[in-house]
Design a protein around this motif. Structure first.
Motif: not given
Length: 281
Positions: A139-152
């Motif tokens: 979805r085009h989101v910045s990944l460093p602040p993402a939680d583990d679930t979102t990152l995966q």
């Protein structure tokens, strides 16, 4: 005798190819400008290729004369405008798509203008035209602040979706906004990506944080020449990148290689990741 450290591969970063001059983020080049930039490359014995093919050529020591071409966000205009020009000039490219926004638009850009994204059919059309389809996340989101679930979800989920859409698991990933840290780069590697593209990753530079150079509408021949030279001076060679042969001098007019392989094994024809025993990022 001291051996000169080879410069990083030159990977150009594009986004949209359109005639719309409403471009607050400077991410759009016109078809005419892209045509001129590709002619500039070819006149110097250089050929644009997908990143997957560029890295495979590095493994074989055959990357001399090759330049990586990437198009972020998966805009529909890539298939409509860029693909015909790339094919006319004998080039290929990597399009980094967003399978969680198929047929949508660039809603993440608050200033607009709204640009349609590739559909599932459009992605398959890009692959059929010889282009590499790789992931830009869901979805085009910045990944460093993402939680583990979102990152995966963004890494593995997008890879699975593109695999189902094109029939081929994507080799590459591109970090939205160029945002990457050590955790995200390691997660991209662990998700199965052979490489990942950033923008200017600094000390993280590696096969899973490849530096790139932004190319825009203002980049005429003189600016392209300067950017090519400065890239070699300012960026460090990515860790884990195979260097079977010395890289070409940034000024050399050289013969472009085919970018395809005929050997056997994991590194023939398609880049499968860093050699065993190396750490990519």
């Amino acid at each position: 005798m001291l051996r000169r450290t080879p410069p990083p591969p030159w990977i150009a970063m594009y986004h949209s190819v359109d005639t719309d001059r409403d471009d607050p983020y400077r991410v759009t080049v016109t078809p005419g400008r892209l045509d001129a930039q590709l002619r500039w490359l070819r006149a110097r014995g250089l050929r644009g290729v997908a990143v997957r093919d560029l890295l495979a050529a590095h493994v074989r020591g055959a990357a001399r004369g090759l330049v990586g071409l990437t198009f972020d966000d998966g805009y529909a205009d890539f298939l409509r405008h860029a693909v015909p020009l790339l094919r006319r000039h004998g080039c290929t490219a990597t399009v980094f798509a967003l399978p969680g926004r198929l047929g949508g638009d660039n809603a993440w850009d608050p200033l607009g203008p709204r640009k349609p994204l590739l559909t599932a059919e459009g992605l398959r059309g890009c692959a059929a035209a010889g282009m590499e389809v790789a992931s830009h996340g869901l979805r085009h989101v910045s990944l460093p602040p993402a939680d583990d679930t979102t990152l995966q979800d963004e890494l593995r989920g997008s890879r699975d979706l593109l695999h189902s859409l094109t029939g081929e698991p994507p080799a590459g990933f591109c970090y939205p906004y160029g945002h990457v840290d050590a955790r995200v780069a390691a997660a991209a590697r662990d998700a199965g990506y052979a490489y990942a593209c950033a923008i200017d990753p600094g000390r993280l530079s590696g096969v899973h944080a490849l530096p790139r150079v932004h190319i825009g509408q203002r980049d005429t021949a003189l600016r392209l020449h300067a950017k090519r030279r400065l890239h070699a001076l300012r960026r460090r060679a990515p860790a884990g990148l195979p260097t079977a042969a010395p890289a070409a001098d940034v000024d050399a007019d050289v013969d472009a290689q085919t970018g395809t392989g005929t050997g056997t094994g994991a590194y023939a024809g398609t880049y499968a990741g860093p050699r065993p025993g190396t750490r990519a990022s």
